[in-house]
Write an enzyme that holds these catalytic residues in place. Structure first.
Site, PDB file in Angstrom:
ATOM      1  N   GLU A 129      -8.620   8.196   2.483  1.00 40.59           N
ATOM      2  CA  GLU A 129      -8.000   7.921   1.194  1.00 40.59           C
ATOM      3  C   GLU A 129      -9.008   7.568   0.111  1.00 40.59           C
ATOM      4  OE1 GLU A 129      -3.588   6.505   2.541  1.00 40.59           O
ATOM      5  OE2 GLU A 129      -4.977   4.920   1.980  1.00 40.59           O
ATOM      6  N   CYS A 167       0.864  -1.188   0.000  1.00 39.49           N
ATOM      7  CA  CYS A 167       0.000   0.000   0.000  1.00 39.49           C
ATOM      8  C   CYS A 167       0.895   1.231   0.000  1.00 39.49           C
ATOM      9  CB  CYS A 167      -0.839   0.085   1.262  1.00 39.49           C
ATOM     10  SG  CYS A 167      -1.873  -1.317   1.587  1.00 39.49           S
TER      11      CYS A 167
END
Length: 173
Positions: free
Chosen positions: A116, A69
């Site tokens: 996000e 990530c």
């Protein structure tokens, strides 16, 4: 955390249109919506490659998460950013394709807020990773059904974003 202050993330609106840039740490302190990506690597048996985040990471240290990530840099495409970070974190490369994206917001440890617009990518590889110890301290292949059951039974050992998108990822396959 001084390196975090130098890194920048791309601030976006709910349609993933860039509206600015911010220092990475500041964006996480203020909970600003920014562009991110999550990579899921499956092997030929359909098992997912998990990484255990290094304990000293600025948040979610020591938790299990998907393969990789991160955030693209300003003026960096997702295609370049995903390959860069997969190599930096896990010492591997493979072809990736985007499956879906979603927005999430979570209050994390260290007083940080993860907000996000996350682009989820899929790749395939049977090669074991070569971990960057600054990023990850362990790895394992896991059956998807076992992962779903373990997330239900022990959610505290997994990152928020993996818990949030695991079922969606499996449905998108």
């Amino acid at each position: 955390m001084s390196n975090l202050s130098a890194e920048q993330v791309i601030l976006v609106d709910v349609n993933d249109r860039q509206i600015g840039v911010a220092e990475k740490l500041a964006a996480h302190q203020l909970g600003q919506l920014h562009r991110a990506f999550s990579i899921f690597i499956l092997n030929s048996q359909g098992q997912l490659l998990l990484q255990k985040r290094a304990k000293h990471k600025y948040h979610s240290g020591g938790l299990w998460t998907n393969t990789c990530c991160s955030h693209p840099r300003p003026d960096e495409s997702l295609a370049i950013a995903t390959q860069r970070r997969l190599l930096e974190e896990m010492g591997m490369t493979c072809e990736l394709k985007e499956l879906f994206s979603f927005i999430y917001r979570a209050e994390l440890d260290q007083g940080l807020i993860e907000h996000e617009f996350d682009h989820v990518f899929l790749g395939y590889s049977d090669r074991p990773p070569i971990l960057n110890p600054e990023e990850a301290e362990d790895w394992q292949w896991i059956d998807l059904s076992k992962l779903q059951a373990d997330i239900r039974d022990r959610p505290e050992v997994y990152t928020y974003w993996l818990r949030d998108c695991c079922d969606r990822f499996i449905s998108a396959l």
